[in-house]
Write an enzyme that holds these catalytic residues in place. Structure first.
Site, PDB file in Angstrom:
ATOM      1  N   ARG A  90      -6.283  24.263   6.005  1.00 10.62           N
ATOM      2  CA  ARG A  90      -6.226  23.790   7.217  1.00 10.62           C
ATOM      3  C   ARG A  90      -6.902  25.562   7.951  1.00 10.62           C
ATOM      4  O   ARG A  90      -7.268  25.413   9.014  1.00 10.62           O
ATOM      5  CB  ARG A  90      -4.869  24.021   7.764  1.00 10.62           C
ATOM      6  N   ARG A 142     -11.459  21.617  18.261  1.00 15.35           N
ATOM      7  CA  ARG A 142     -11.255  22.742  17.374  1.00 15.35           C
ATOM      8  C   ARG A 142     -12.592  22.293  16.423  1.00 15.35           C
ATOM      9  O   ARG A 142     -13.371  22.732  15.864  1.00 15.35           O
ATOM     10  CB  ARG A 142     -10.323  21.462  16.323  1.00 15.35           C
ATOM     11  N   ARG A 157       8.805  24.824   8.979  1.00 11.61           N
ATOM     12  CA  ARG A 157       8.398  23.678   9.773  1.00 11.61           C
ATOM     13  C   ARG A 157       8.598  22.367   9.450  1.00 11.61           C
ATOM     14  O   ARG A 157       8.986  21.539   9.588  1.00 11.61           O
ATOM     15  CB  ARG A 157       7.184  24.042  10.905  1.00 11.61           C
ATOM     16  N   ARG A 203       6.482  16.516   8.227  1.00  9.29           N
ATOM     17  CA  ARG A 203       4.840  16.734   8.072  1.00  9.29           C
ATOM     18  C   ARG A 203       4.564  16.917   6.686  1.00  9.29           C
ATOM     19  O   ARG A 203       4.915  17.676   6.594  1.00  9.29           O
ATOM     20  CB  ARG A 203       4.001  17.568   8.934  1.00  9.29           C
ATOM     21  N   LYS A 206       2.195  26.834  19.134  1.00 10.21           N
ATOM     22  CA  LYS A 206       1.130  26.030  20.405  1.00 10.21           C
ATOM     23  C   LYS A 206       1.814  25.345  20.881  1.00 10.21           C
ATOM     24  O   LYS A 206       2.302  25.049  21.425  1.00 10.21           O
ATOM     25  CB  LYS A 206      -0.422  25.854  19.588  1.00 10.21           C
TER      26      LYS A 206
HETATM   27  P1  AMP Z   1      -2.118  19.316  14.800  1.00  9.60           P
HETATM   28  O1  AMP Z   1      -1.072  18.743  14.949  1.00  9.60           O
HETATM   29  O2  AMP Z   1      -3.222  19.741  15.533  1.00  9.60           O
HETATM   30  O3  AMP Z   1      -1.876  20.669  13.996  1.00  9.60           O
HETATM   31  O4  AMP Z   1      -2.811  19.133  13.822  1.00  9.60           O
HETATM   32  C1  AMP Z   1      -2.092  17.695  12.537  1.00  9.60           C
HETATM   33  C2  AMP Z   1      -4.058  17.650  12.029  1.00  9.60           C
HETATM   34  O5  AMP Z   1      -4.960  16.596  12.466  1.00  9.60           O
HETATM   35  C3  AMP Z   1      -5.323  18.563  11.927  1.00  9.60           C
HETATM   36  O6  AMP Z   1      -5.246  19.027  10.709  1.00  9.60           O
HETATM   37  C4  AMP Z   1      -6.201  17.431  11.736  1.00  9.60           C
HETATM   38  O7  AMP Z   1      -6.543  16.769  10.665  1.00  9.60           O
HETATM   39  C5  AMP Z   1      -5.835  16.997  12.774  1.00  9.60           C
HETATM   40  N1  AMP Z   1      -6.276  16.918  13.815  1.00  9.60           N
HETATM   41  C6  AMP Z   1      -5.589  17.310  15.639  1.00  9.60           C
HETATM   42  N2  AMP Z   1      -6.231  17.784  16.717  1.00  9.60           N
HETATM   43  C7  AMP Z   1      -8.035  17.731  16.107  1.00  9.60           C
HETATM   44  C8  AMP Z   1      -8.931  17.546  16.626  1.00  9.60           C
HETATM   45  N3  AMP Z   1      -9.485  18.416  18.124  1.00  9.60           N
HETATM   46  N4  AMP Z   1     -10.166  17.380  15.684  1.00  9.60           N
HETATM   47  C9  AMP Z   1      -9.927  16.923  14.220  1.00  9.60           C
HETATM   48  N5  AMP Z   1      -9.355  17.114  13.640  1.00  9.60           N
HETATM   49  C10 AMP Z   1      -7.811  17.117  14.481  1.00  9.60           C
END
Ligand code: AMP
Length: 210
Positions: free
Chosen positions: A162, A105, A144, A150, A30
């Site tokens: 996840r 999400r 990554r 991260r 993404k």
């Molecule tokens: P991402 O960078 O989108 O993979 O997000 C990293 C982490 O941030 C996720 O594993 C969640 O812990 C948190 N997170 C990001 N976006 C959301 C969301 N829309 N709702 C809840 N938690 C989120």
């Protein structure tokens, strides 16, 4: 956004916006595709993951609260991310469209997003789901982790968590938009340019219909 997209959108949509949800499990590409879509269409990128990591970097109270959940691969509470998205929409009037990445999400977040956009006379144009097999996702996340720093990418148990959270809480979001005929899947495996081409085709078709 392209001139064509702007012209078509203006006729059908008083706010002249085309909003996209780029959807898919962690590691599905993404972020990479978002960058290319922003360059081509001029979307305003809204990634809740990026917004949360920026809160952590600035050591805000919100960031500190979110960090332990993120480190375990759990979702942060709906109210937190909905609040962040609401502020970001308010702060960006007049953009050609929003590209939502990593949001919504949960179905509660989707319902809140629909309401926020409706309040601005707008709506989601399409949700595009990137399909990638699970073992490839794990491999991509481990790769990554070597450069992203991260912590949630580096540990395979966290990654599996996840993915489980994604299947349980997030997949229903694509059904939410499917009921309005707005959810489309595309193959997320292959060359970056090839996948980008597939996404652009969907956007061009859907923006002409909206
Ligand atoms: P991402 O960078 O989108 O993979 O997000 C990293 C982490 O941030 C996720 O594993 C969640 O812990 C948190 N997170 C990001 N976006 C959301 C969301 N829309 N709702 C809840 N938690 C989120």
């Amino acid at each position: 956004m392209s001139v064509y997209l702007n012209t078509v959108a203006k006729e059908r949509n008083p706010t002249n916006m085309f909003n996209l949800i780029l959807f898919g499990p962690p590691g599905s590409g993404k972020g990479t595709q978002s960058e290319k879509l922003i360059a081509k269409y001029g979307f305003k990128h809204l990634s809740t993951g990026d917004l949360l990591r920026s809160e952590i970097a600035r050591q805000t109270a919100l960031g500190m609260e979110a960090k332990s959940l993120m480190d375990q691969g759990q979702l942060v509470p709906d109210a937190v991310v909905i609040g962040m998205i609401s502020s970001a929409i308010e702060a960006n009037p007049g953009v050609p469209g929003f590209l939502f990445d990593g949001f919504p999400r949960t179905t509660a977040q989707a319902a809140a997003l629909d309401k926020l956009l409706a309040e601005h006379g707008s709506e989601i144009g399409v949700l595009i789901a990137l399909q990638v097999p699970e073992e490839e996702l794990i491999e991509r996340m481990l790769n990554r982790a070597k450069t992203s720093g991260r912590s949630d990418d580096a540990d395979e148990n966290v990654q599996r968590n996840r993915l489980a959270v994604y299947r349980r809480d997030t997949l229903p979001v694509s059904d939410h938009y499917a009921q309005f005929g707005k959810s489309l899947s595309i193959e997320g495996v292959g060359a970056i340019e090839e996948i980008f081409g597939r996404i652009c085709q969907v956007i061009d078709e859907r923006s002409a219909m909206s």
